[in-house]
Design an enzyme around this catalytic site. Sequence first.
Site, PDB file in Angstrom:
ATOM      1  N   ARG A  63       0.811  -1.226   0.000  1.00 28.78           N
ATOM      2  CA  ARG A  63       0.000   0.000   0.000  1.00 28.78           C
ATOM      3  C   ARG A  63       0.839   1.267   0.000  1.00 28.78           C
ATOM      4  O   ARG A  63       0.337   2.349  -0.322  1.00 28.78           O
ATOM      5  CB  ARG A  63      -0.993  -0.044   1.162  1.00 28.78           C
ATOM      6  CG  ARG A  63      -2.116  -1.025   0.854  1.00 28.78           C
ATOM      7  CD  ARG A  63      -2.959  -1.364   2.044  1.00 28.78           C
ATOM      8  NE  ARG A  63      -2.554  -2.615   2.671  1.00 28.78           N
ATOM      9  CZ  ARG A  63      -2.829  -2.934   3.908  1.00 28.78           C
ATOM     10  NH1 ARG A  63      -3.498  -2.118   4.669  1.00 28.78           N
ATOM     11  NH2 ARG A  63      -2.429  -4.096   4.388  1.00 28.78           N
ATOM     12  N   GLU A 100       3.363  -9.881  14.007  1.00 31.76           N
ATOM     13  CA  GLU A 100       2.626 -10.379  15.165  1.00 31.76           C
ATOM     14  C   GLU A 100       2.811 -11.894  15.274  1.00 31.76           C
ATOM     15  O   GLU A 100       3.072 -12.419  16.349  1.00 31.76           O
ATOM     16  CB  GLU A 100       1.152 -10.023  14.990  1.00 31.76           C
ATOM     17  CG  GLU A 100       0.443  -9.761  16.292  1.00 31.76           C
ATOM     18  CD  GLU A 100      -1.010  -9.409  16.077  1.00 31.76           C
ATOM     19  OE1 GLU A 100      -1.360  -8.946  14.975  1.00 31.76           O
ATOM     20  OE2 GLU A 100      -1.772  -9.621  17.026  1.00 31.76           O
TER      21      GLU A 100
HETATM   22  C1  PRP Z   1       0.408  -3.682   6.713  1.00 34.70           C
HETATM   23  C2  PRP Z   1       0.473  -2.191   6.488  1.00 34.70           C
HETATM   24  C3  PRP Z   1       1.903  -1.865   6.831  1.00 34.70           C
HETATM   25  C4  PRP Z   1       2.243  -2.882   7.914  1.00 34.70           C
HETATM   26  C5  PRP Z   1       2.267  -2.237   9.266  1.00 34.70           C
HETATM   27  O1  PRP Z   1       0.960  -4.316   5.591  1.00 34.70           O
HETATM   28  O2  PRP Z   1       0.181  -1.870   5.125  1.00 34.70           O
HETATM   29  O3  PRP Z   1       2.753  -2.044   5.717  1.00 34.70           O
HETATM   30  O4  PRP Z   1       1.218  -3.891   7.866  1.00 34.70           O
HETATM   31  O5  PRP Z   1       2.501  -3.185  10.266  1.00 34.70           O
HETATM   32  P1  PRP Z   1       3.659  -3.054  11.332  1.00 34.70           P
HETATM   33  O6  PRP Z   1       3.796  -1.583  11.698  1.00 34.70           O
HETATM   34  O7  PRP Z   1       3.170  -3.869  12.484  1.00 34.70           O
HETATM   35  O8  PRP Z   1       4.904  -3.593  10.734  1.00 34.70           O
HETATM   36  P2  PRP Z   1       0.950  -5.878   5.348  1.00 34.70           P
HETATM   37  O9  PRP Z   1       2.237  -6.450   5.847  1.00 34.70           O
HETATM   38  O10 PRP Z   1      -0.309  -6.429   5.917  1.00 34.70           O
HETATM   39  O11 PRP Z   1       0.976  -6.057   3.768  1.00 34.70           O
HETATM   40  P3  PRP Z   1       0.354  -5.280   2.517  1.00 34.70           P
HETATM   41  O12 PRP Z   1       0.599  -3.807   2.637  1.00 34.70           O
HETATM   42  O13 PRP Z   1       1.121  -5.875   1.379  1.00 34.70           O
HETATM   43  O14 PRP Z   1      -1.113  -5.592   2.445  1.00 34.70           O
HETATM   44 MG    MG Z   2       1.722  -2.903   4.059  1.00 33.79          MG
END
Ligand code: PRP
Ligand code: MG
Length: 178
Positions: A63, A100
């Site tokens: 994202r 997590e």
């Molecule tokens: C989510 C979000 C951040 C991250 C934050 O991404 O978009 O990148 O988690 O989490 P943190 O601060 O605990 O590290 P995700 O890893 O779910 O993947 P995506 O953006 O590819 O959907």
């Molecule tokens: Mg992410």
Amino acid sequence: QDPRLHAIKTNIRVVPNFPKPGIMFQDITTLLLDPKAFKDTVDLFVERYKAKNISVVAGIEARGFIFGPPIALAIGAKFVPLRKPKKLPGKVISQEYTLEYGRDCLEMHVGAVEPGERALVVDDLIATGGTLCAAMDLLERVGAEVVECACVIELPELKGRDRLNGKPLYVLVEYLEM
Ligand code: PRP
Ligand code: MG
């Protein structure tokens, strides 16, 4: 407070129990459906960073790829994608981080960022801060200076900010669970 922030906040949809029970998912796809709110989101970052001599915007998959490129174009910086493992075709450096549950990894192309560059890290959201830490590690390992991390949303209860080793974090919206 900037009057544009209200519409940005109200256009973020909160989806309970996605992707797992107990998680209140912060869905920015609804923000993207409102061209004015999406533009205001980008503009708020652009106004903050346009005179900061930033040469590279590093966006985190997935994202951070939505918000990073328009910011980079508007401030005249290059855009560098930080990707999940085995997506980049060239030589990469990798940085693992804890989630997590379990571990994940971000990769960056060698040569995309040079020593002494001034970097802005962009993502949609900071939760525990592990992802932003890994992104900053990659940039610092190649000799760049991380000027700031920028996210649309912060989940302050998870205290991710405390994990950033004092690096400044700028967010537009805080989500507080009631
Ligand atoms: C989510 C979000 C951040 C991250 C934050 O991404 O978009 O990148 O988690 O989490 P943190 O601060 O605990 O590290 P995700 O890893 O779910 O993947 P995506 O953006 O590819 O959907
Ligand atoms: Mg992410």
